[in-house]
Write a protein that holds these residues in place. Structure first.
Motif, PDB file in Angstrom:
ATOM      1  N   ARG A 123       0.858  -1.175   0.000  1.00  0.00           N
ATOM      2  CA  ARG A 123       0.000   0.000   0.000  1.00  0.00           C
ATOM      3  C   ARG A 123       0.892   1.222   0.000  1.00  0.00           C
ATOM      4  NH1 ARG A 123      -4.064   0.345   3.083  1.00  0.00           N
ATOM      5  NH2 ARG A 123      -4.374  -1.869   3.461  1.00  0.00           N
ATOM      6  N   CYS A 124       0.398   2.298  -0.568  1.00  0.00           N
ATOM      7  CA  CYS A 124       1.198   3.514  -0.705  1.00  0.00           C
ATOM      8  C   CYS A 124       1.653   4.036   0.652  1.00  0.00           C
ATOM      9  CB  CYS A 124       0.382   4.577  -1.434  1.00  0.00           C
ATOM     10  SG  CYS A 124       1.279   6.132  -1.685  1.00  0.00           S
ATOM     11  N   ASN A 125       2.919   4.357   0.745  1.00  0.00           N
ATOM     12  CA  ASN A 125       3.473   4.988   1.941  1.00  0.00           C
ATOM     13  C   ASN A 125       3.715   6.462   1.622  1.00  0.00           C
ATOM     14  OD1 ASN A 125       4.902   5.876   4.147  1.00  0.00           O
ATOM     15  ND2 ASN A 125       6.712   4.602   3.785  1.00  0.00           N
ATOM     16  N   PRO A 126       2.849   7.366   2.102  1.00  0.00           N
ATOM     17  CA  PRO A 126       2.979   8.791   1.740  1.00  0.00           C
ATOM     18  C   PRO A 126       4.248   9.435   2.279  1.00  0.00           C
ATOM     19  CG  PRO A 126       1.295   8.477   3.427  1.00  0.00           C
ATOM     20  CD  PRO A 126       1.677   7.116   2.961  1.00  0.00           C
ATOM     21  N   ARG A 170      11.484  -1.792   0.919  1.00  0.00           N
ATOM     22  CA  ARG A 170      12.123  -0.741   0.124  1.00  0.00           C
ATOM     23  C   ARG A 170      11.473  -0.644  -1.251  1.00  0.00           C
ATOM     24  NH1 ARG A 170      18.171   0.352  -2.093  1.00  0.00           N
ATOM     25  NH2 ARG A 170      18.237   2.563  -1.612  1.00  0.00           N
ATOM     26  N   MET A 171      11.088  -1.785  -1.820  1.00  0.00           N
ATOM     27  CA  MET A 171      10.380  -1.757  -3.099  1.00  0.00           C
ATOM     28  C   MET A 171       9.081  -0.966  -2.977  1.00  0.00           C
ATOM     29  SD  MET A 171       8.747  -4.887  -5.341  1.00  0.00           S
ATOM     30  CE  MET A 171       7.274  -4.968  -4.326  1.00  0.00           C
ATOM     31  N   ILE A 172       8.335  -1.196  -1.896  1.00  0.00           N
ATOM     32  CA  ILE A 172       7.080  -0.470  -1.692  1.00  0.00           C
ATOM     33  C   ILE A 172       7.345   1.020  -1.570  1.00  0.00           C
ATOM     34  CG2 ILE A 172       5.111  -0.147  -0.150  1.00  0.00           C
ATOM     35  CD1 ILE A 172       5.082  -2.748  -1.860  1.00  0.00           C
ATOM     36  N   ASP A 173       8.407   1.406  -0.874  1.00  0.00           N
ATOM     37  CA  ASP A 173       8.737   2.831  -0.767  1.00  0.00           C
ATOM     38  C   ASP A 173       9.070   3.429  -2.128  1.00  0.00           C
ATOM     39  OD1 ASP A 173       8.291   2.949   1.924  1.00  0.00           O
ATOM     40  OD2 ASP A 173      10.401   2.873   2.512  1.00  0.00           O
ATOM     41  N   VAL A 212       0.895  -6.203  -9.833  1.00  0.00           N
ATOM     42  CA  VAL A 212      -0.197  -6.188  -8.856  1.00  0.00           C
ATOM     43  C   VAL A 212       0.165  -5.302  -7.667  1.00  0.00           C
ATOM     44  CG1 VAL A 212      -1.561  -7.613  -7.294  1.00  0.00           C
ATOM     45  CG2 VAL A 212      -0.988  -8.467  -9.579  1.00  0.00           C
ATOM     46  N   GLU A 213       1.399  -5.414  -7.194  1.00  0.00           N
ATOM     47  CA  GLU A 213       1.806  -4.609  -6.045  1.00  0.00           C
ATOM     48  C   GLU A 213       1.882  -3.124  -6.405  1.00  0.00           C
ATOM     49  OE1 GLU A 213       4.174  -7.171  -2.949  1.00  0.00           O
ATOM     50  OE2 GLU A 213       5.199  -7.263  -4.877  1.00  0.00           O
ATOM     51  N   ALA A 214       2.301  -2.815  -7.628  1.00  0.00           N
ATOM     52  CA  ALA A 214       2.298  -1.423  -8.065  1.00  0.00           C
ATOM     53  C   ALA A 214       0.881  -0.866  -8.093  1.00  0.00           C
ATOM     54  CB  ALA A 214       2.940  -1.302  -9.443  1.00  0.00           C
ATOM     55  N   MET A 215      -0.062  -1.643  -8.587  1.00  0.00           N
ATOM     56  CA  MET A 215      -1.458  -1.203  -8.590  1.00  0.00           C
ATOM     57  C   MET A 215      -1.958  -0.995  -7.168  1.00  0.00           C
ATOM     58  SD  MET A 215      -2.929  -3.756 -11.551  1.00  0.00           S
ATOM     59  CE  MET A 215      -4.637  -3.168 -11.459  1.00  0.00           C
ATOM     60  N   ALA A 216      -1.599  -1.904  -6.264  1.00  0.00           N
ATOM     61  CA  ALA A 216      -2.042  -1.802  -4.881  1.00  0.00           C
ATOM     62  C   ALA A 216      -1.444  -0.591  -4.186  1.00  0.00           C
ATOM     63  CB  ALA A 216      -1.687  -3.073  -4.118  1.00  0.00           C
ATOM     64  N   ALA A 258      -6.435   5.573  -7.766  1.00  0.00           N
ATOM     65  CA  ALA A 258      -7.338   5.007  -6.763  1.00  0.00           C
ATOM     66  C   ALA A 258      -8.023   3.749  -7.285  1.00  0.00           C
ATOM     67  CB  ALA A 258      -8.379   6.046  -6.347  1.00  0.00           C
ATOM     68  N   GLN A 259      -8.417   3.780  -8.559  1.00  0.00           N
ATOM     69  CA  GLN A 259      -9.076   2.619  -9.140  1.00  0.00           C
ATOM     70  C   GLN A 259      -8.115   1.444  -9.267  1.00  0.00           C
ATOM     71  OE1 GLN A 259     -12.325   2.099  -9.764  1.00  0.00           O
ATOM     72  NE2 GLN A 259     -11.701  -0.011 -10.196  1.00  0.00           N
ATOM     73  N   ALA A 260      -6.840   1.714  -9.509  1.00  0.00           N
ATOM     74  CA  ALA A 260      -5.861   0.629  -9.611  1.00  0.00           C
ATOM     75  C   ALA A 260      -5.825  -0.185  -8.329  1.00  0.00           C
ATOM     76  CB  ALA A 260      -4.482   1.194  -9.930  1.00  0.00           C
ATOM     77  N   ARG A 261      -5.829   0.491  -7.187  1.00  0.00           N
ATOM     78  CA  ARG A 261      -5.824  -0.258  -5.926  1.00  0.00           C
ATOM     79  C   ARG A 261      -7.123  -1.039  -5.753  1.00  0.00           C
ATOM     80  NH1 ARG A 261      -3.366  -1.466  -1.400  1.00  0.00           N
ATOM     81  NH2 ARG A 261      -4.637  -1.883   0.442  1.00  0.00           N
ATOM     82  N   ARG A 262      -8.242  -0.439  -6.083  1.00  0.00           N
ATOM     83  CA  ARG A 262      -9.517  -1.154  -5.948  1.00  0.00           C
ATOM     84  C   ARG A 262      -9.521  -2.404  -6.825  1.00  0.00           C
ATOM     85  NH1 ARG A 262     -11.662   4.251  -5.596  1.00  0.00           N
ATOM     86  NH2 ARG A 262     -12.058   4.315  -7.845  1.00  0.00           N
ATOM     87  N   THR A 263      -9.012  -2.287  -8.036  1.00  0.00           N
ATOM     88  CA  THR A 263      -8.963  -3.444  -8.934  1.00  0.00           C
ATOM     89  C   THR A 263      -8.043  -4.519  -8.398  1.00  0.00           C
ATOM     90  OG1 THR A 263      -9.448  -2.055 -10.863  1.00  0.00           O
ATOM     91  CG2 THR A 263      -8.408  -4.193 -11.278  1.00  0.00           C
TER      92      THR A 263
END
Length: 386
Positions: A173-176, A274-277, A299-303, A356-361
């Motif tokens: 999930r996005c880390n702001p 680190r990838m998520i960041d 998938v993780e990029a979309m999430a 936002a839709q990418a995460r929902r999908t």
């Protein structure tokens, strides 16, 4: 339905990882392929060697009194071929990841590097020999995407169920507040226009050459843009280059002075957090692929609510609808990718709804906890007649 108290045993090769609560029996093949064997038969022989080794491990299980009601396995390397002979009453679910094709898949898609030949078709057929035998024994076959299911011959399709194995999206999930400290001490964050790219190993099959060719125009048009590429220089699915150069070095040589290397950062393979960041700080994430298996990284990029700039190829279309969850362009259109990266940086507000839709999908189609696990339990019930 599978429940607590079920006994689960795994058969794996020498490098198989242990799992809590699961007994692991390792097989060890004691021979390699024979010298001088017909070249197109090398893969089939190697698969059958592994099949024999796995069968001997299963024999040891049988001697201990273990008789499975259900076998779940990946047949791609041969291990499952003899298991139904040892356990004829067990139901068998096989993972249908990909059925190799001489045309229309990972082979001969990119004519810059390949030309269809009879010899190539023979090699492809040789890769399918043993897994084809394995699939004839399956009660159910599970393919992660509709495209991957479509690669299989018609005779198998009535047994195929499309279900992605699921990715743990609670960890994606996005880390702001994400920041990336580069090797030279510079720090990138969400205030910096960053383009991200991931390959396990940089290679043509995952579009690395297209990505690199699109960078000069981006860097010229957006002088403040930074590019972060995650991956290694090992052998990829697409095989070695004829000149034996690693793809990273070959493409840097091809681009020459047209790329500002001070703004292109190869960070190697990184830990998951680190990838998520890195994904979290991106203005856009580029995901290109030949028609092949879908990468978890997409998938993780979309999430992570990335703006995905993808190739208009299967199986990307199984995850992304152009203009809804991301932006798709023709795989070979370098200029279109350049333009998409530039627009992603220059007009970020235009893509907020897509992010936002990418995460929902991603959650609706690929989440392990809510899609993968319940789906697999239902498949087990189906196979067992429950």
């Amino acid at each position: 339905m599978i429940a607590r108290g079920d006994e689960v045993v795994a058969i794996g090769g020498p490098t198989a990882k242990e799992r809590p609560g699961v007994a692991l029996i390792r097989w060890n093949n004691k021979r390699g392929t024979a010298a001088g064997i017909l070249p197109v038969a090398i893969r089939a022989e190697a698969d059958l060697i592994r099949a024999e080794a796995a069968a001997m491990a299963a024999v040891e299980l049988a001697r201990r009194g273990f008789k499975p009601d259900l076998i779940i396995a990946h047949p791609g390397w041969g291990e499952t071929v003899h298991l139904k002979d040892l356990f004829p009453h067990a139901k068998l679910i096989l993972f249908g990841e990909f059925y190799y094709r001489h045309l229309g898949g990972d082979m001969n898609f990119d004519r810059e590097f390949e030309t269809p030949t009879l010899a190539g078709a023979m090699r492809t057929n040789g890769k399918n020999v043993v897994q084809t035998q394995a699939f004839t024994q399956a009660d159910l076959i599970v393919s992660p995407t509709a495209f991957q299911a479509s690669t299989f011959p018609e005779i198998f399709r009535p047994r195929i169920r499309v279900l992605h194995e699921g990715v743990d999206l609670s960890r994606a999930r996005c880390n702001p507040d994400a920041r990336l400290t580069l090797a030279d001490g510079r720090v990138l964050d969400r205030s910096t226009p960053v383009i991200t790219f991931i390959n396990r190993n940089f290679e043509r099959l995952r579009g690395f050459h297209i990505f690199m060719r699109a960078l000069p125009r981006l860097m010229e048009a957006v002088p403040e843009a930074q590019v972060v590429a995650i991956g290694a220089d090992g052998a990829g699915y697409g095989g070695d280059r004829p000149d034996k150069k690693q793809w990273r070095h070959a493409m840097l040589d091809e681009m020459g002075g047209r790329i500002d290397r001070s703004r292109l950062h190869f960070v190697g393979r990184v830990e998951h957090d680190r990838m998520i960041d890195i994904l979290s700080i991106g203005a856009a994430h580029v995901y290109y692929t030949y028609p092949f298996v879908l990468s978890w990284s997409l998938v993780e990029a979309m999430a992570c609510e990335c703006l995905v700039l993808g190739s208009d190829t299967a199986p990307v279309r199984d995850a992304i609808t152009d203009g809804q969850d991301g932006v798709l362009n023709d795989f070979f259109d370098v200029e279109a990718l350049s333009a998409a990266m530039i627009r992603a940086i220059r007009e970020p507000g235009a893509f907020q709804a897509m992010r936002a839709q990418a995460r929902r999908t991603a959650l609706a189609r690929f989440d392990r906890a809510t899609v993968g696990v319940p789906g697999w339990l239902a498949l087990i019930d189906e196979a067992m007649g429950g």
